[in-house]
Design an enzyme around this catalytic site. Sequence first.
Site, PDB file in Angstrom:
ATOM      1  N   ASP A  14      72.933  35.581  59.741  1.00  0.00           N
ATOM      2  CA  ASP A  14      73.134  35.425  61.187  1.00  0.00           C
ATOM      3  C   ASP A  14      72.099  36.316  61.883  1.00  0.00           C
ATOM      4  O   ASP A  14      70.946  35.935  62.032  1.00  0.00           O
ATOM      5  CB  ASP A  14      74.591  35.827  61.475  1.00  0.00           C
ATOM      6  CG  ASP A  14      75.036  35.590  62.901  1.00  0.00           C
ATOM      7  OD1 ASP A  14      74.212  35.174  63.721  1.00  0.00           O
ATOM      8  OD2 ASP A  14      76.215  35.830  63.200  1.00  0.00           O
TER       9      ASP A  14
ATOM     10  N   GLY B  16      82.224  35.986  51.250  1.00  0.00           N
ATOM     11  CA  GLY B  16      81.822  34.643  51.689  1.00  0.00           C
ATOM     12  C   GLY B  16      81.058  33.795  50.699  1.00  0.00           C
ATOM     13  O   GLY B  16      81.117  32.572  50.762  1.00  0.00           O
TER      14      GLY B  16
ATOM     15  N   ASP C 210      85.077  32.346  56.319  1.00  0.00           N
ATOM     16  CA  ASP C 210      86.416  32.449  56.906  1.00  0.00           C
ATOM     17  C   ASP C 210      86.413  32.567  58.427  1.00  0.00           C
ATOM     18  O   ASP C 210      85.413  32.919  59.050  1.00  0.00           O
ATOM     19  CB  ASP C 210      87.117  33.699  56.367  1.00  0.00           C
ATOM     20  CG  ASP C 210      86.554  34.967  57.001  1.00  0.00           C
ATOM     21  OD1 ASP C 210      85.334  35.182  56.931  1.00  0.00           O
ATOM     22  OD2 ASP C 210      87.337  35.729  57.616  1.00  0.00           O
TER      23      ASP C 210
ATOM     24  N   LYS D 111      71.023  30.954  60.426  1.00  0.00           N
ATOM     25  CA  LYS D 111      70.990  30.631  61.865  1.00  0.00           C
ATOM     26  C   LYS D 111      69.676  31.190  62.411  1.00  0.00           C
ATOM     27  O   LYS D 111      69.630  32.357  62.820  1.00  0.00           O
ATOM     28  CB  LYS D 111      72.157  31.298  62.588  1.00  0.00           C
ATOM     29  CG  LYS D 111      73.534  30.856  62.147  1.00  0.00           C
ATOM     30  CD  LYS D 111      74.597  31.576  62.973  1.00  0.00           C
ATOM     31  CE  LYS D 111      75.973  31.351  62.439  1.00  0.00           C
ATOM     32  NZ  LYS D 111      76.999  32.132  63.150  1.00  0.00           N
TER      33      LYS D 111
ATOM     34  N   GLU E   6      73.733  34.962  49.306  1.00  0.00           N
ATOM     35  CA  GLU E   6      74.499  35.151  50.544  1.00  0.00           C
ATOM     36  C   GLU E   6      75.118  33.827  50.990  1.00  0.00           C
ATOM     37  O   GLU E   6      74.616  32.755  50.661  1.00  0.00           O
ATOM     38  CB  GLU E   6      73.565  35.639  51.660  1.00  0.00           C
ATOM     39  CG  GLU E   6      73.584  37.132  51.895  1.00  0.00           C
ATOM     40  CD  GLU E   6      74.838  37.613  52.644  1.00  0.00           C
ATOM     41  OE1 GLU E   6      75.858  36.891  52.691  1.00  0.00           O
ATOM     42  OE2 GLU E   6      74.794  38.736  53.174  1.00  0.00           O
ATOM     43  N   ASP E   7      76.188  33.919  51.758  1.00  0.00           N
ATOM     44  CA  ASP E   7      76.762  32.725  52.352  1.00  0.00           C
ATOM     45  C   ASP E   7      75.979  32.316  53.600  1.00  0.00           C
ATOM     46  O   ASP E   7      75.601  31.162  53.758  1.00  0.00           O
ATOM     47  CB  ASP E   7      78.251  32.944  52.699  1.00  0.00           C
ATOM     48  CG  ASP E   7      78.488  34.205  53.533  1.00  0.00           C
ATOM     49  OD1 ASP E   7      77.547  34.997  53.755  1.00  0.00           O
ATOM     50  OD2 ASP E   7      79.647  34.412  53.961  1.00  0.00           O
TER      51      ASP E   7
ATOM     52  N   PHE F 269      79.531  29.158  65.244  1.00  0.00           N
ATOM     53  CA  PHE F 269      80.419  29.803  64.271  1.00  0.00           C
ATOM     54  C   PHE F 269      80.966  28.761  63.306  1.00  0.00           C
ATOM     55  O   PHE F 269      81.512  27.738  63.726  1.00  0.00           O
ATOM     56  CB  PHE F 269      81.565  30.530  64.992  1.00  0.00           C
ATOM     57  CG  PHE F 269      82.413  31.317  64.048  1.00  0.00           C
ATOM     58  CD1 PHE F 269      81.973  32.523  63.524  1.00  0.00           C
ATOM     59  CD2 PHE F 269      83.656  30.843  63.653  1.00  0.00           C
ATOM     60  CE1 PHE F 269      82.735  33.239  62.618  1.00  0.00           C
ATOM     61  CE2 PHE F 269      84.441  31.555  62.747  1.00  0.00           C
ATOM     62  CZ  PHE F 269      83.982  32.762  62.236  1.00  0.00           C
TER      63      PHE F 269
ATOM     64  N   ARG G  29      88.556  29.729  53.867  1.00  0.00           N
ATOM     65  CA  ARG G  29      87.600  29.885  52.757  1.00  0.00           C
ATOM     66  C   ARG G  29      87.765  28.772  51.728  1.00  0.00           C
ATOM     67  O   ARG G  29      86.835  28.442  50.992  1.00  0.00           O
ATOM     68  CB  ARG G  29      87.807  31.231  52.053  1.00  0.00           C
ATOM     69  CG  ARG G  29      87.483  32.441  52.911  1.00  0.00           C
ATOM     70  CD  ARG G  29      87.411  33.685  52.038  1.00  0.00           C
ATOM     71  NE  ARG G  29      87.462  34.922  52.801  1.00  0.00           N
ATOM     72  CZ  ARG G  29      86.408  35.507  53.376  1.00  0.00           C
ATOM     73  NH1 ARG G  29      85.236  34.936  53.312  1.00  0.00           N
ATOM     74  NH2 ARG G  29      86.544  36.643  54.026  1.00  0.00           N
TER      75      ARG G  29
HETATM   76  P1  5GP Z   1      74.547  39.211  59.884  1.00  0.00           P
HETATM   77  O1  5GP Z   1      74.557  40.610  59.402  1.00  0.00           O
HETATM   78  O2  5GP Z   1      73.376  38.402  59.354  1.00  0.00           O
HETATM   79  O3  5GP Z   1      74.647  39.115  61.377  1.00  0.00           O
HETATM   80  O4  5GP Z   1      75.873  38.545  59.408  1.00  0.00           O
HETATM   81  C1  5GP Z   1      76.064  38.185  58.106  1.00  0.00           C
HETATM   82  C2  5GP Z   1      77.534  38.081  57.767  1.00  0.00           C
HETATM   83  O5  5GP Z   1      78.324  37.793  58.934  1.00  0.00           O
HETATM   84  C3  5GP Z   1      77.760  36.952  56.813  1.00  0.00           C
HETATM   85  O6  5GP Z   1      77.635  37.359  55.484  1.00  0.00           O
HETATM   86  C4  5GP Z   1      79.150  36.502  57.191  1.00  0.00           C
HETATM   87  O7  5GP Z   1      80.094  37.270  56.498  1.00  0.00           O
HETATM   88  C5  5GP Z   1      79.269  36.796  58.664  1.00  0.00           C
HETATM   89  N1  5GP Z   1      78.972  35.621  59.506  1.00  0.00           N
HETATM   90  C6  5GP Z   1      77.857  35.392  60.247  1.00  0.00           C
HETATM   91  N2  5GP Z   1      77.928  34.208  60.871  1.00  0.00           N
HETATM   92  C7  5GP Z   1      79.105  33.662  60.518  1.00  0.00           C
HETATM   93  C8  5GP Z   1      79.748  32.408  60.822  1.00  0.00           C
HETATM   94  O8  5GP Z   1      79.271  31.541  61.555  1.00  0.00           O
HETATM   95  N3  5GP Z   1      80.971  32.210  60.236  1.00  0.00           N
HETATM   96  C9  5GP Z   1      81.561  33.112  59.419  1.00  0.00           C
HETATM   97  N4  5GP Z   1      82.743  32.790  58.919  1.00  0.00           N
HETATM   98  N5  5GP Z   1      80.987  34.297  59.099  1.00  0.00           N
HETATM   99  C10 5GP Z   1      79.776  34.556  59.636  1.00  0.00           C
END
Ligand code: 5GP
Length: 178
Positions: free
Chosen positions: A106, A47, A163, A134, A102-103, A156, A169
């Site tokens: 969440d 990402g 993606d 977020k 990081e992208d 989302f 992407r």
């Molecule tokens: P976490 O471990 O913080 O819950 O999630 C992180 C990863 O989940 C990010 O690096 C990404 O790959 C994916 N992710 C979380 N939220 C989103 C979103 O809104 N859209 C997309 N495409 N990927 C997300």
Amino acid sequence: MKIKIADLEFEPLISEKVIVERTKAIGQQLNADYQNSIPVFVGVLNGSFLFIADLIKEIDRPCEIAFTKLASYYGGTTSKLKIRDDIDLIMDIKDRDVVIIEDIVDTGNTLHYLIDKLKKRNPASIAVCSLLLKPEALLSPIEELKYVGFEIENEFVVGYGLDYQEMGRNLRDIYKKI
Ligand code: 5GP
């Protein structure tokens, strides 16, 4: 303008122009904070690939770049607790200043996992720079998260590296699910 990816519809959230401006500002902040060091930027694939490519061009001093690939999503729109470690970071980061790129953060589970793993390799410091955060979804605070592009609602998003089912992407702007 609305767009459709697979079965979902998305609408614009953050434009390319705004992303470019914010990326420049973060780059300047990093230049100031790491002026006495040669930091290692660690991009978390897939990402973050566009963000890191644009951000690194704003860095005006010596730096190194390396990648790791993690996945906590398997094509759905809700985060899964399980993290898949697809490609390990092969660079030696002992005594180095590491900046994880990081992208999106969440729940924060992916970052906690990566930070714990990299700390065991004895870097001098670890900071995190995420394009998106977020805040409402974050399960526990991440002390290392020092640079955030944009705080968004618990929605989302796709585009600019992010993606939905591996698509979207390539979009220049960031879109949110309607
Ligand atoms: P976490 O471990 O913080 O819950 O999630 C992180 C990863 O989940 C990010 O690096 C990404 O790959 C994916 N992710 C979380 N939220 C989103 C979103 O809104 N859209 C997309 N495409 N990927 C997300």
